[in-house]
Design a protein around this motif. Structure first.
Motif, short mmCIF file in Angstrom:
data_model
loop_
_atom_site.label_atom_id
_atom_site.label_comp_id
_atom_site.label_asym_id
_atom_site.label_seq_id
_atom_site.Cartn_x
_atom_site.Cartn_y
_atom_site.Cartn_z
N ALA A 1 -5.16 9.62 8.36
CA ALA A 1 -6.37 8.92 8.81
C ALA A 1 -6.84 7.93 7.75
CB ALA A 1 -7.47 9.93 9.13
N ARG A 2 -6.79 8.32 6.47
CA ARG A 2 -7.17 7.40 5.40
C ARG A 2 -6.21 6.22 5.32
NH1 ARG A 2 -7.49 12.06 2.58
NH2 ARG A 2 -5.91 11.46 1.03
N LEU A 3 -4.92 6.50 5.50
CA LEU A 3 -3.95 5.41 5.51
C LEU A 3 -4.27 4.44 6.65
CD1 LEU A 3 -1.32 4.04 4.61
CD2 LEU A 3 -0.08 5.61 6.12
N GLY A 4 -4.55 4.97 7.84
CA GLY A 4 -4.89 4.11 8.96
C GLY A 4 -6.10 3.24 8.67
N LEU B 1 0.86 -1.19 0.00
CA LEU B 1 0.00 0.00 0.00
C LEU B 1 0.89 1.23 0.00
CD1 LEU B 1 -2.81 1.39 0.36
CD2 LEU B 1 -2.47 1.13 2.84
N GLY B 2 0.73 2.10 -0.99
CA GLY B 2 1.56 3.29 -1.07
C GLY B 2 1.01 4.45 -0.25
N PHE B 3 1.93 5.29 0.25
CA PHE B 3 1.55 6.53 0.92
C PHE B 3 2.34 7.64 0.24
CE2 PHE B 3 1.82 9.59 4.58
CZ PHE B 3 0.47 9.90 4.63
N VAL C 1 4.46 8.77 7.49
CA VAL C 1 3.71 7.54 7.23
C VAL C 1 3.50 6.74 8.51
CG1 VAL C 1 5.77 6.15 6.70
CG2 VAL C 1 3.58 5.50 5.72
N ALA C 2 4.44 6.86 9.46
CA ALA C 2 4.39 6.01 10.66
C ALA C 2 3.15 6.25 11.49
CB ALA C 2 5.65 6.24 11.50
N PHE C 3 2.71 7.50 11.61
CA PHE C 3 1.53 7.77 12.44
C PHE C 3 0.29 7.18 11.79
CE2 PHE C 3 -1.71 10.78 14.34
CZ PHE C 3 -1.71 10.15 15.58
N GLY C 4 0.19 7.23 10.46
CA GLY C 4 -0.94 6.61 9.78
C GLY C 4 -0.89 5.09 9.88
N SER C 5 0.30 4.51 9.66
CA SER C 5 0.44 3.06 9.77
C SER C 5 0.03 2.58 11.16
CB SER C 5 1.90 2.65 9.50
OG SER C 5 2.26 2.87 8.17
N TRP C 6 0.53 3.26 12.19
CA TRP C 6 0.23 2.85 13.56
C TRP C 6 -1.27 2.96 13.85
CZ3 TRP C 6 -2.08 5.18 17.75
CH2 TRP C 6 -1.98 4.49 18.97
N GLN C 7 -1.92 3.99 13.35
CA GLN C 7 -3.37 4.12 13.55
C GLN C 7 -4.10 2.89 13.02
OE1 GLN C 7 -5.34 8.04 12.82
NE2 GLN C 7 -3.28 8.71 12.25
N GLY C 8 -3.64 2.38 11.89
CA GLY C 8 -4.28 1.20 11.33
C GLY C 8 -4.11 -0.03 12.20
N LEU C 9 -2.90 -0.25 12.71
CA LEU C 9 -2.67 -1.40 13.57
C LEU C 9 -3.39 -1.24 14.90
CD1 LEU C 9 -1.27 -4.09 14.08
CD2 LEU C 9 0.79 -2.83 14.75
N ALA C 10 -3.41 -0.02 15.42
CA ALA C 10 -4.13 0.24 16.67
C ALA C 10 -5.62 -0.01 16.50
CB ALA C 10 -3.88 1.68 17.12
#
Length: 327
Positions: free
Chosen positions: A99-102, A42-44, A124-133
């Motif tokens: 937020a969309r990435l998450g 998935l690209g950001f 990218v890290a904050f969006g990635s982490w939101q998704g895992l969270a």
């Protein structure tokens, strides 16, 4: 999930006549709702965080460069791999893009895939982490206020392992950027009552202020500096990572490509004068990959505008190839 754009056009390359000679471009498929469980790229496409952090912009084109470099690599997986498209940060709207990435990462995890996110700046890290969270915490992929900080499930212990020359722990109260994602994550963990477990490997003392080292100490970050990573120290560092991983429910691996020396990775937002070589990095990544707890990975800061002969894009592609050898 709903990516902002999707194209299989970058997946082109050589076709060999011999049997069992497939390359990535011949095996990767567009993600569909009924896709078999596999690896999902998935690209950001964002460098807004880098711009806010006064870095060299251009990382928004990183996802395309990585795909093109990966397309012609030899295929050694037994399981499938998918292209899930790109989340695009447009008009400086970083927080909305994160937020969309998450949301997209959460959807991939809910479906059972292993997401690898292609940055983009390290925002990218904050969006990635939101998704895992969101996946582990019961739908909490969006940023929370203190009034909404009660988790729906028992607090998960997400272990963040960041290979990076920088802590990225700057105070987000001033501006949220590529230099703040792990401080933002620490804040969110505190609001939710979750533990914050962060390891930063490859830190450059010359590139991080005393205030940042103090902040890392306050947050009990596992820190290993670039100058302390050598062939002789790999076993000890591997044991440290094993202990860190053992105390976590899930691992999120994030690789800022500027952790590598500028001679190996010139095409980044902030080239490293020293860095940690690929030869030292790969065995550590294999250890994390094979831990059984890796749930999410991303790569950040590839800047094609400053690359030399696609050297950095090829390196990023090799890292994805290494992480992909799980099925």
């Amino acid at each position: 999930m709903h990516a902002d754009r999707h194209s299989m056009e970058p997946w082109q390359g050589r076709v060999d006549p011999e049997a069992d000679s497939a390359r990535w471009h011949q095996r990767i498929q567009p993600l569909a709702g009924d896709s078999e469980l596999g690896l999902a790229l998935l690209g950001f496409a964002s460098d807004e965080g880098v711009r806010r952090n006064h870095g060299r912009v251009g990382a928004a084109n990183g996802p395309l460069a990585i795909r093109k470099a990966l397309a012609n690599l030899a295929w050694h997986r037994s399981g499938p791999a998918y292209d899930a498209g790109d989340v695009v940060c447009a008009d400086g709207e970083l927080e909305a893009a994160q937020a969309r990435l998450g949301s997209n990462v959460c959807a991939l995890l809910d479906a059972g895939h292993l997401p690898i996110v292609l940055g983009g700046g390290h925002e990218v890290a904050f969006g990635s982490w939101q998704g895992l969270a969101g996946h582990l915490g019961g739908g909490q992929s969006e940023q929370r206020s203190p009034a909404m900080a009660v988790p729906r499930r028992a607090a998960p212990r997400i272990g963040i392992i960041n290979f990076d020359a920088h802590f990225d722990l700057r105070d987000p109260a001033h501006v949220q950027s590529s230099g703040t994602p792990f401080a933002q994550i620490a804040e969110q963990c505190a609001l939710r009552g979750w533990p914050f477990a962060y390891a930063c490997i490859g830190v450059s003392r010359a590139s991080n202020t005393r205030a940042l080292f103090q902040r890392a100490a306050e947050l009990q970050v596992l820190v290993r500096e670039d100058r302390d990573i050598s062939e002789a120290s790999l076993a000890s560092l591997g044991a440290d990572l094993d202990r860190f991983i053992a105390g976590c429910d899930a691992v999120y691996l994030t690789i800022d490509i500027d952790v590598l020396p500028a001679c190996e990775a010139p095409g980044v937002s902030a080239p490293a004068a020293r860095g940690v070589s690929l030869a030292l990095l790969e065995p550590l990544l294999e250890r994390i990959r094979d831990s059984g707890k890796l749930r999410l990975a991303d790569l950040a800061e590839l800047n094609p505008e400053h690359d030399i002969d696609n050297r950095t894009a090829r390196l990023a592609a090799r890292l994805i190839h290494l992480l992909s050898l799980t099925g």
